[in-house]
Each structure stands twice: as structure tokens, then as C-alpha cells.
Design a protein around this motif. Sequence first.
Motif, PDB file in Angstrom:
ATOM      1  N   ARG A  10      -4.850  17.560 -22.487  1.00 47.96           N
ATOM      2  CA  ARG A  10      -3.430  17.243 -22.627  1.00 47.96           C
ATOM      3  C   ARG A  10      -3.082  17.165 -24.112  1.00 47.96           C
ATOM      4  NH1 ARG A  10      -2.050  11.655 -20.198  1.00 47.96           N
ATOM      5  NH2 ARG A  10      -4.213  12.001 -19.925  1.00 47.96           N
ATOM      6  N   VAL A  11      -2.101  17.975 -24.534  1.00 44.64           N
ATOM      7  CA  VAL A  11      -1.663  17.999 -25.929  1.00 44.64           C
ATOM      8  C   VAL A  11      -0.222  17.511 -25.983  1.00 44.64           C
ATOM      9  CG1 VAL A  11      -1.284  19.442 -27.966  1.00 44.64           C
ATOM     10  CG2 VAL A  11      -3.183  19.948 -26.422  1.00 44.64           C
ATOM     11  N   ARG A  12      -0.023  16.366 -26.623  1.00 42.86           N
ATOM     12  CA  ARG A  12       1.319  15.798 -26.727  1.00 42.86           C
ATOM     13  C   ARG A  12       2.103  16.573 -27.774  1.00 42.86           C
ATOM     14  NH1 ARG A  12       5.206  12.703 -27.980  1.00 42.86           N
ATOM     15  NH2 ARG A  12       5.753  10.682 -27.156  1.00 42.86           N
ATOM     16  N   PRO A  13       3.373  16.878 -27.491  1.00 41.09           N
ATOM     17  CA  PRO A  13       4.177  17.604 -28.479  1.00 41.09           C
ATOM     18  C   PRO A  13       4.551  16.705 -29.654  1.00 41.09           C
ATOM     19  CG  PRO A  13       5.520  17.024 -26.583  1.00 41.09           C
ATOM     20  CD  PRO A  13       4.110  16.644 -26.253  1.00 41.09           C
ATOM     21  N   GLY A  14       4.797  17.330 -30.795  1.00 38.57           N
ATOM     22  CA  GLY A  14       5.259  16.595 -31.964  1.00 38.57           C
ATOM     23  C   GLY A  14       6.698  16.125 -31.771  1.00 38.57           C
ATOM     24  N   PRO A  15       7.222  15.358 -32.720  1.00 39.40           N
ATOM     25  CA  PRO A  15       8.572  14.801 -32.570  1.00 39.40           C
ATOM     26  C   PRO A  15       9.666  15.853 -32.370  1.00 39.40           C
ATOM     27  CG  PRO A  15       7.438  13.748 -34.390  1.00 39.40           C
ATOM     28  CD  PRO A  15       6.559  14.855 -33.916  1.00 39.40           C
ATOM     29  N   LEU A  16       9.612  16.947 -33.117  1.00 40.69           N
ATOM     30  CA  LEU A  16      10.652  17.973 -32.969  1.00 40.69           C
ATOM     31  C   LEU A  16      10.548  18.694 -31.634  1.00 40.69           C
ATOM     32  CD1 LEU A  16      10.860  19.442 -36.573  1.00 40.69           C
ATOM     33  CD2 LEU A  16      12.417  17.845 -35.432  1.00 40.69           C
ATOM     34  N   TRP A  17       9.314  18.989 -31.213  1.00 44.04           N
ATOM     35  CA  TRP A  17       9.132  19.621 -29.914  1.00 44.04           C
ATOM     36  C   TRP A  17       9.570  18.669 -28.801  1.00 44.04           C
ATOM     37  CZ3 TRP A  17       9.194  24.290 -28.502  1.00 44.04           C
ATOM     38  CH2 TRP A  17       8.617  25.294 -29.263  1.00 44.04           C
ATOM     39  N   TRP A  18       9.256  17.350 -28.951  1.00 41.47           N
ATOM     40  CA  TRP A  18       9.663  16.395 -27.927  1.00 41.47           C
ATOM     41  C   TRP A  18      11.186  16.310 -27.857  1.00 41.47           C
ATOM     42  CZ3 TRP A  18      12.676  12.138 -27.335  1.00 41.47           C
ATOM     43  CH2 TRP A  18      12.593  11.506 -26.095  1.00 41.47           C
ATOM     44  N   MET A  23      15.973  17.588 -24.723  1.00 46.72           N
ATOM     45  CA  MET A  23      17.266  18.256 -24.579  1.00 46.72           C
ATOM     46  C   MET A  23      17.232  19.363 -23.522  1.00 46.72           C
ATOM     47  SD  MET A  23      19.155  16.545 -26.493  1.00 46.72           S
ATOM     48  CE  MET A  23      20.645  17.324 -27.008  1.00 46.72           C
ATOM     49  N   GLY A  24      16.068  19.623 -22.924  1.00 44.91           N
ATOM     50  CA  GLY A  24      15.989  20.569 -21.818  1.00 44.91           C
ATOM     51  C   GLY A  24      15.232  21.845 -22.101  1.00 44.91           C
ATOM     52  N   THR A  25      14.735  22.011 -23.304  1.00 47.68           N
ATOM     53  CA  THR A  25      13.973  23.211 -23.655  1.00 47.68           C
ATOM     54  C   THR A  25      12.568  23.121 -23.064  1.00 47.68           C
ATOM     55  OG1 THR A  25      15.157  23.322 -25.741  1.00 47.68           O
ATOM     56  CG2 THR A  25      13.127  24.580 -25.602  1.00 47.68           C
ATOM     57  N   GLY A  26      12.022  24.244 -22.688  1.00 43.64           N
ATOM     58  CA  GLY A  26      10.635  24.271 -22.239  1.00 43.64           C
ATOM     59  C   GLY A  26       9.702  24.153 -23.434  1.00 43.64           C
ATOM     60  N   LEU A  27       8.488  23.722 -23.187  1.00 38.60           N
ATOM     61  CA  LEU A  27       7.488  23.587 -24.249  1.00 38.60           C
ATOM     62  C   LEU A  27       6.512  24.755 -24.208  1.00 38.60           C
ATOM     63  CD1 LEU A  27       6.644  19.777 -23.991  1.00 38.60           C
ATOM     64  CD2 LEU A  27       7.943  20.923 -25.784  1.00 38.60           C
ATOM     65  N   PRO A  28       5.814  25.001 -25.319  1.00 39.94           N
ATOM     66  CA  PRO A  28       4.791  26.059 -25.323  1.00 39.94           C
ATOM     67  C   PRO A  28       3.676  25.759 -24.310  1.00 39.94           C
ATOM     68  CG  PRO A  28       5.275  25.341 -27.564  1.00 39.94           C
ATOM     69  CD  PRO A  28       5.982  24.405 -26.652  1.00 39.94           C
ATOM     70  N   GLU A  29       2.925  26.775 -23.989  1.00 39.00           N
ATOM     71  CA  GLU A  29       1.862  26.697 -22.982  1.00 39.00           C
ATOM     72  C   GLU A  29       0.861  25.581 -23.266  1.00 39.00           C
ATOM     73  OE1 GLU A  29      -0.350  27.679 -19.640  1.00 39.00           O
ATOM     74  OE2 GLU A  29       1.604  28.456 -20.202  1.00 39.00           O
ATOM     75  N   HIS A  31       1.246  22.662 -24.167  1.00 40.30           N
ATOM     76  CA  HIS A  31       1.745  21.348 -23.758  1.00 40.30           C
ATOM     77  C   HIS A  31       1.937  21.249 -22.247  1.00 40.30           C
ATOM     78  CE1 HIS A  31       2.338  20.377 -27.917  1.00 40.30           C
ATOM     79  NE2 HIS A  31       3.133  21.419 -28.078  1.00 40.30           N
ATOM     80  N   ARG A  32       1.478  22.255 -21.550  1.00 38.09           N
ATOM     81  CA  ARG A  32       1.703  22.357 -20.109  1.00 38.09           C
ATOM     82  C   ARG A  32       1.189  21.139 -19.353  1.00 38.09           C
ATOM     83  NH1 ARG A  32      -0.984  25.231 -15.737  1.00 38.09           N
ATOM     84  NH2 ARG A  32       0.638  26.105 -14.425  1.00 38.09           N
ATOM     85  N   THR A  33      -0.046  20.719 -19.626  1.00 37.85           N
ATOM     86  CA  THR A  33      -0.606  19.574 -18.904  1.00 37.85           C
ATOM     87  C   THR A  33       0.082  18.275 -19.302  1.00 37.85           C
ATOM     88  OG1 THR A  33      -2.383  19.405 -20.523  1.00 37.85           O
ATOM     89  CG2 THR A  33      -2.854  20.618 -18.506  1.00 37.85           C
ATOM     90  N   TRP A  34       0.576  18.193 -20.538  1.00 34.64           N
ATOM     91  CA  TRP A  34       1.298  16.992 -20.950  1.00 34.64           C
ATOM     92  C   TRP A  34       2.611  16.868 -20.176  1.00 34.64           C
ATOM     93  CZ3 TRP A  34       6.069  15.984 -23.036  1.00 34.64           C
ATOM     94  CH2 TRP A  34       6.283  14.668 -23.414  1.00 34.64           C
ATOM     95  N   VAL A  35       3.274  17.985 -19.915  1.00 37.95           N
ATOM     96  CA  VAL A  35       4.522  17.947 -19.145  1.00 37.95           C
ATOM     97  C   VAL A  35       4.244  17.382 -17.758  1.00 37.95           C
ATOM     98  CG1 VAL A  35       6.338  19.342 -18.087  1.00 37.95           C
ATOM     99  CG2 VAL A  35       5.625  19.812 -20.425  1.00 37.95           C
ATOM    100  N   LEU A  36       3.169  17.822 -17.118  1.00 42.62           N
ATOM    101  CA  LEU A  36       2.831  17.289 -15.797  1.00 42.62           C
ATOM    102  C   LEU A  36       2.519  15.801 -15.894  1.00 42.62           C
ATOM    103  CD1 LEU A  36       2.484  18.008 -12.820  1.00 42.62           C
ATOM    104  CD2 LEU A  36       0.049  18.346 -13.294  1.00 42.62           C
ATOM    105  N   TYR A  37       1.785  15.409 -16.922  1.00 44.34           N
ATOM    106  CA  TYR A  37       1.490  13.985 -17.121  1.00 44.34           C
ATOM    107  C   TYR A  37       2.783  13.203 -17.350  1.00 44.34           C
ATOM    108  CZ  TYR A  37       0.162   9.710 -19.462  1.00 44.34           C
ATOM    109  OH  TYR A  37       0.059   8.392 -19.829  1.00 44.34           O
ATOM    110  N   ASP A  38       3.660  13.723 -18.188  1.00 42.92           N
ATOM    111  CA  ASP A  38       4.916  13.052 -18.529  1.00 42.92           C
ATOM    112  C   ASP A  38       5.775  12.813 -17.298  1.00 42.92           C
ATOM    113  OD1 ASP A  38       6.912  12.105 -20.478  1.00 42.92           O
ATOM    114  OD2 ASP A  38       8.029  13.897 -19.889  1.00 42.92           O
ATOM    115  N   THR A  39       5.707  13.695 -16.335  1.00 44.92           N
ATOM    116  CA  THR A  39       6.554  13.590 -15.148  1.00 44.92           C
ATOM    117  C   THR A  39       5.859  12.937 -13.963  1.00 44.92           C
ATOM    118  OG1 THR A  39       5.913  15.832 -14.506  1.00 44.92           O
ATOM    119  CG2 THR A  39       7.935  15.597 -15.792  1.00 44.92           C
TER     120      THR A  39
END
Length: 147
Positions: A10-18, A23-29, A31-39
Motif C-alpha cells: 500500500r502506497v499512500r499518495p502525497g498531499p497534492l495527489w490526495w 476532489m474526485g480525480t483517480g490516482l496512479p496505479e 496507489h491502487r491498494t491504498w484506495v481500497l484501504y481508504d474506502t
Amino acid sequence: MEPDQETPPRVRPGPLWWLAYAMGTGLPERHRTWVLYDTTTRTWVWRHVARTLVQLAVPIALVLLLVPGAFWIRGLSALGGLILGMAFSLAYMTEAVENRVKKAGYAPGSAQAVRDRAGRVRDARDSERRRAAAAKRAARYRDRRAR
């Protein structure tokens, strides 16, 4: 990829990516597992509220700064917008979260499936803990009765 398959770290996005993610933008590949963790983590509702507040900050700031009139009117307008925006966001929370997971490349319903599975594990653990506590109380009671 299904959530039960082996996942990369799991790679957490930096502040700008977060901020972009909030705001609704998708994250790079990566960060994929972090998105699942976040939700799916226990605090997923509070994380959703935080993302919503970030989204609402822009229109609220614009209302407070640019709309002419007394500040109390602008403030009440911003408060009304905040209340309506939060109500809408909370009403469609699960759908919004599933959309984020879908953007990350997971199948629709993956976040709910992970949360359901975690809930069953948590319930089983709590049940076992309560069963052990009841057995301990019963043993104490038997010991007192034996004296």
C-alpha cells in the motif's frame, strides 16, 4: 483484480495527489491498494466526510469572499450550502466510495465486500471474546458455590 487476491504494498499518495483524489480525480496505479484501504478501513466514513469537506471548501470560500452583501448573509449561505452538501454526500456515500474503488480498477462492489468480510471477522472475534468472558464468569461462580 479481486480484493482477496495477493495485493502489492500500500502506497499512500502525497498531499497534492490526495487533494486531487479528494476532489474526485483517480490516482496512479501504484496507489491502487491504498484506495481500497481508504474506502474499507474502520474510519472510511470519517475519511469520506473529510474528502467532502475538502470538496465543499472551494464553493464556500468563493461565497464568503466574492458574493456581495453582509458577511452574516454570506456566512449563513455558506452554512446552508455546507449542510446541503454534507447531506447529499452522506446520502450517496456508499455509491461515491464504490465509484472511487472502480476508478482504481477494482470490480464494482469490492469495497462493500471487503467491509462486509471485515465485519464478519470482527463479529466473530467479539463473539469469541464474549464467550471467553462468560466462561470465566461461570468458572468464578462455580468456584464460589463450591466453597
